[in-house]
Design a protein around this motif. Structure first.
Motif, PDB file in Angstrom:
ATOM      1  N   ALA A   1      51.512  51.608  52.798  1.00  0.00           N
ATOM      2  CA  ALA A   1      50.980  50.491  53.568  1.00  0.00           C
ATOM      3  C   ALA A   1      49.834  50.934  54.469  1.00  0.00           C
ATOM      4  CB  ALA A   1      52.093  49.864  54.409  1.00  0.00           C
ATOM      5  N   TYR A   2      48.776  50.153  54.469  1.00  0.00           N
ATOM      6  CA  TYR A   2      47.605  50.382  55.311  1.00  0.00           C
ATOM      7  C   TYR A   2      47.006  51.780  55.100  1.00  0.00           C
ATOM      8  CZ  TYR A   2      49.175  46.181  57.758  1.00  0.00           C
ATOM      9  OH  TYR A   2      49.567  44.907  58.064  1.00  0.00           O
ATOM     10  N   ASP A   3      46.984  52.237  53.862  1.00  0.00           N
ATOM     11  CA  ASP A   3      46.381  53.526  53.529  1.00  0.00           C
ATOM     12  C   ASP A   3      45.508  53.334  52.299  1.00  0.00           C
ATOM     13  OD1 ASP A   3      45.650  56.080  52.864  1.00  0.00           O
ATOM     14  OD2 ASP A   3      47.678  56.916  52.951  1.00  0.00           O
ATOM     15  N   ILE A   4      44.185  53.344  52.503  1.00  0.00           N
ATOM     16  CA  ILE A   4      43.270  53.033  51.408  1.00  0.00           C
ATOM     17  C   ILE A   4      43.051  54.205  50.456  1.00  0.00           C
ATOM     18  CG2 ILE A   4      42.082  51.286  52.776  1.00  0.00           C
ATOM     19  CD1 ILE A   4      39.754  53.269  53.112  1.00  0.00           C
ATOM     20  N   SER A   5      43.690  55.345  50.726  1.00  0.00           N
ATOM     21  CA  SER A   5      43.515  56.496  49.838  1.00  0.00           C
ATOM     22  C   SER A   5      44.047  56.220  48.442  1.00  0.00           C
ATOM     23  CB  SER A   5      44.203  57.734  50.423  1.00  0.00           C
ATOM     24  OG  SER A   5      45.595  57.538  50.534  1.00  0.00           O
ATOM     25  N   SER A   6      44.916  55.218  48.302  1.00  0.00           N
ATOM     26  CA  SER A   6      45.465  54.901  46.981  1.00  0.00           C
ATOM     27  C   SER A   6      44.614  53.889  46.221  1.00  0.00           C
ATOM     28  CB  SER A   6      46.902  54.381  47.116  1.00  0.00           C
ATOM     29  OG  SER A   6      46.941  53.177  47.858  1.00  0.00           O
ATOM     30  N   ILE A   7      43.502  53.415  46.822  1.00  0.00           N
ATOM     31  CA  ILE A   7      42.623  52.492  46.104  1.00  0.00           C
ATOM     32  C   ILE A   7      42.027  53.202  44.898  1.00  0.00           C
ATOM     33  CG2 ILE A   7      40.352  51.378  46.211  1.00  0.00           C
ATOM     34  CD1 ILE A   7      41.028  50.333  48.927  1.00  0.00           C
ATOM     35  N   GLY A   8      42.160  52.585  43.762  1.00  0.00           N
ATOM     36  CA  GLY A   8      41.637  53.172  42.534  1.00  0.00           C
ATOM     37  C   GLY A   8      41.850  52.223  41.378  1.00  0.00           C
ATOM     38  N   GLU A   9      41.427  52.659  40.231  1.00  0.00           N
ATOM     39  CA  GLU A   9      41.538  51.803  39.057  1.00  0.00           C
ATOM     40  C   GLU A   9      42.983  51.452  38.753  1.00  0.00           C
ATOM     41  OE1 GLU A   9      39.536  51.562  34.602  1.00  0.00           O
ATOM     42  OE2 GLU A   9      39.399  53.384  35.808  1.00  0.00           O
ATOM     43  N   ALA A  10      43.895  52.390  39.030  1.00  0.00           N
ATOM     44  CA  ALA A  10      45.306  52.162  38.724  1.00  0.00           C
ATOM     45  C   ALA A  10      45.940  51.125  39.639  1.00  0.00           C
ATOM     46  CB  ALA A  10      46.073  53.476  38.818  1.00  0.00           C
ATOM     47  N   THR A  11      45.381  50.930  40.832  1.00  0.00           N
ATOM     48  CA  THR A  11      45.973  49.988  41.783  1.00  0.00           C
ATOM     49  C   THR A  11      45.195  48.677  41.866  1.00  0.00           C
ATOM     50  OG1 THR A  11      44.719  50.991  43.614  1.00  0.00           O
ATOM     51  CG2 THR A  11      46.932  51.839  43.196  1.00  0.00           C
ATOM     52  N   TYR A  12      44.160  48.554  41.042  1.00  0.00           N
ATOM     53  CA  TYR A  12      43.351  47.330  41.045  1.00  0.00           C
ATOM     54  C   TYR A  12      44.131  46.183  40.397  1.00  0.00           C
ATOM     55  CZ  TYR A  12      39.471  44.173  39.937  1.00  0.00           C
ATOM     56  OH  TYR A  12      38.648  43.079  39.828  1.00  0.00           O
ATOM     57  N   VAL A  13      44.201  45.048  41.080  1.00  0.00           N
ATOM     58  CA  VAL A  13      44.879  43.873  40.543  1.00  0.00           C
ATOM     59  C   VAL A  13      43.915  43.139  39.611  1.00  0.00           C
ATOM     60  CG1 VAL A  13      45.980  41.677  41.107  1.00  0.00           C
ATOM     61  CG2 VAL A  13      46.329  43.671  42.582  1.00  0.00           C
ATOM     62  N   ALA A  14      44.359  42.862  38.419  1.00  0.00           N
ATOM     63  CA  ALA A  14      43.491  42.253  37.416  1.00  0.00           C
ATOM     64  C   ALA A  14      42.843  40.975  37.940  1.00  0.00           C
ATOM     65  CB  ALA A  14      44.278  41.965  36.144  1.00  0.00           C
ATOM     66  N   ASP A  15      41.591  40.781  37.603  1.00  0.00           N
ATOM     67  CA  ASP A  15      40.831  39.612  38.029  1.00  0.00           C
ATOM     68  C   ASP A  15      41.518  38.344  37.531  1.00  0.00           C
ATOM     69  OD1 ASP A  15      38.930  37.800  38.807  1.00  0.00           O
ATOM     70  OD2 ASP A  15      37.393  38.476  37.396  1.00  0.00           O
ATOM     71  N   ASP A  16      41.683  37.370  38.451  1.00  0.00           N
ATOM     72  CA  ASP A  16      42.335  36.118  38.059  1.00  0.00           C
ATOM     73  C   ASP A  16      41.386  35.158  37.357  1.00  0.00           C
ATOM     74  OD1 ASP A  16      40.747  35.129  40.125  1.00  0.00           O
ATOM     75  OD2 ASP A  16      42.392  35.128  41.568  1.00  0.00           O
ATOM     76  N   GLY A  17      40.102  35.525  37.272  1.00  0.00           N
ATOM     77  CA  GLY A  17      39.140  34.714  36.551  1.00  0.00           C
ATOM     78  C   GLY A  17      38.590  33.533  37.327  1.00  0.00           C
ATOM     79  N   ILE A  18      39.008  33.372  38.589  1.00  0.00           N
ATOM     80  CA  ILE A  18      38.551  32.247  39.396  1.00  0.00           C
ATOM     81  C   ILE A  18      37.201  32.563  40.031  1.00  0.00           C
ATOM     82  CG2 ILE A  18      39.055  30.795  41.404  1.00  0.00           C
ATOM     83  CD1 ILE A  18      42.018  31.294  40.892  1.00  0.00           C
ATOM     84  N   ASP A  19      36.278  31.629  39.917  1.00  0.00           N
ATOM     85  CA  ASP A  19      34.982  31.750  40.571  1.00  0.00           C
ATOM     86  C   ASP A  19      35.077  31.043  41.923  1.00  0.00           C
ATOM     87  OD1 ASP A  19      32.385  31.621  41.490  1.00  0.00           O
ATOM     88  OD2 ASP A  19      31.510  31.192  39.525  1.00  0.00           O
ATOM     89  N   TRP A  20      35.202  31.822  43.005  1.00  0.00           N
ATOM     90  CA  TRP A  20      35.422  31.249  44.328  1.00  0.00           C
ATOM     91  C   TRP A  20      34.167  30.620  44.911  1.00  0.00           C
ATOM     92  CZ3 TRP A  20      40.204  30.415  45.423  1.00  0.00           C
ATOM     93  CH2 TRP A  20      41.201  31.209  44.830  1.00  0.00           C
ATOM     94  N   ARG A  21      33.051  30.732  44.211  1.00  0.00           N
ATOM     95  CA  ARG A  21      31.817  30.136  44.726  1.00  0.00           C
ATOM     96  C   ARG A  21      31.819  28.615  44.614  1.00  0.00           C
ATOM     97  NH1 ARG A  21      27.809  33.962  41.396  1.00  0.00           N
ATOM     98  NH2 ARG A  21      29.287  33.244  39.832  1.00  0.00           N
ATOM     99  N   ASN A  22      32.690  28.067  43.789  1.00  0.00           N
ATOM    100  CA  ASN A  22      32.726  26.594  43.693  1.00  0.00           C
ATOM    101  C   ASN A  22      33.989  25.998  44.320  1.00  0.00           C
ATOM    102  OD1 ASN A  22      34.789  26.998  41.853  1.00  0.00           O
ATOM    103  ND2 ASN A  22      33.577  26.421  40.058  1.00  0.00           N
TER     104      ASN A  22
END
Length: 305
Positions: free
Chosen positions: A139-160
């Motif tokens: 928790a609250y440790d960005i050292s684990s940010i990486g491809e393995a922890t990336y949540v798949a894109d939900d495909g939503i375009d938030w610009r609209n």
């Protein structure tokens, strides 16, 4: 040569008139330091966030389209930026850790928010269609940010805003209610600013979002809306606005919400020029309250040559 200037300003809030319940902020302190030892010289910072107990601080990158960095530091004393430990720096370089196709695009401002227990981080770049989400091993440790922890894109375009025909130009901030059932995006375009609200049927899961209305705010602004914050119970909302090159009009605007976390019930009740109180700076970019609401931390971005 442009260096990375990290400039924190925090302002204390206290009651001068208990009966009137007026809150008058008082400038307290400022922390400025340069970082030029990363191999690449970074310009300005953007958003700011803390862990739950105020012993760790996070900042996002600002004003570049070539790098996507988040910085993490420990504080020796909770909520006291004067105790920031430079040696505790942890850097998450999203471009290096994850392939280009999963980077927050057009990251003019890189905004950060967490879920309630700090095991998920939400990263939004201005102009971006996608919010990038990572599961954190600790928790609250960005050292684990990486491809393995990336949540798949939900495909939503938030610009609209999930509304056909609508379009955002500056997605300057993302904010989540404490229970994760409401999400707010701040479209900070100078002439068409608004706060957009979404209902999340599954807490902290953007893929379950449904549009829940918007609050037009351009009439209350002179310059660009940069940050949106709520108090603990969702009955007050705060907007910070600013503009490069002009330090005379950078208000922190307060709204009261008759229904918690319902922006359609918002009513403007006042504003305060926090830059004037803090002695001025280039631009208010990010802001966040301490857990008690008695401290407000403001980031400013300045290119140094």
């Amino acid at each position: 040569m442009i260096k990375f200037l990290l400039n924190f300003i925090f302002i204390f809030f206290y009651f001068l008139n208990v009966h009137a319940q007026n809150v008058y902020p008082e400038y307290a302190d400022k922390l400025t330091f340069l970082r030029a030892d990363q191999g690449v010289n970074y310009p300005d910072i953007s958003d700011i966030a803390f862990n739950a107990d105020g012993t760790r601080i996070f900042v996002g990158h600002h004003l570049t389209h070539n790098t996507t960095h988040i910085f993490q530091y420990d504080l020796g004393t909770a909520w006291d930026i004067s105790t920031l430990d430079i040696s505790s720096l942890v850097t998450a370089n999203l471009k290096e850790d994850n392939h280009a196709e999963v980077n927050p695009v057009n990251n003019t401002k890189l905004t950060i928010d967490f879920n309630d227990d700090g095991t998920k981080i939400f990263i939004l770049g201005s102009f971006a269609a996608t919010t990038h989400i990572y599961n954190l091993t600790t928790a609250y440790d960005i050292s684990s940010i990486g491809e393995a922890t990336y949540v798949a894109d939900d495909g939503i375009d938030w610009r609209n805003y999930l509304v056909p025909g609508e379009a955002a130009s500056h997605q300057n901030d993302i904010e989540l209610s404490h229970d994760g059932t409401r999400m707010f995006l701040l479209d900070g375009a100078t002439n068409d600013s608004k706060v957009v609200e979404y209902q999340l049927s599954t807490p902290f899961d953007q893929s379950t979002a449904s549009y829940n209305g918007k609050l037009e705010i351009e009439d209350t602004l002179t310059y660009t809306a940069m940050t949106v914050e709520f108090d603990d119970d969702g009955t007050r909302m705060y907007l910070s606005a600013g503009h490069f090159g002009n330090t005379s009009d950078h208000p922190l605007i307060t709204y009261e919400l008759s229904e918690p976390f319902n922006i359609r019930s918002a009513k403007k009740v006042g504003s305060y020029n926090h830059f004037g109180a803090a002695g001025g700076a280039t631009m208010a970019v990010g802001g966040v309250f301490s857990s008690t609401g008695l401290k407000y931390y403001m980031t400013t971005g300045t290119g140094n040559s």
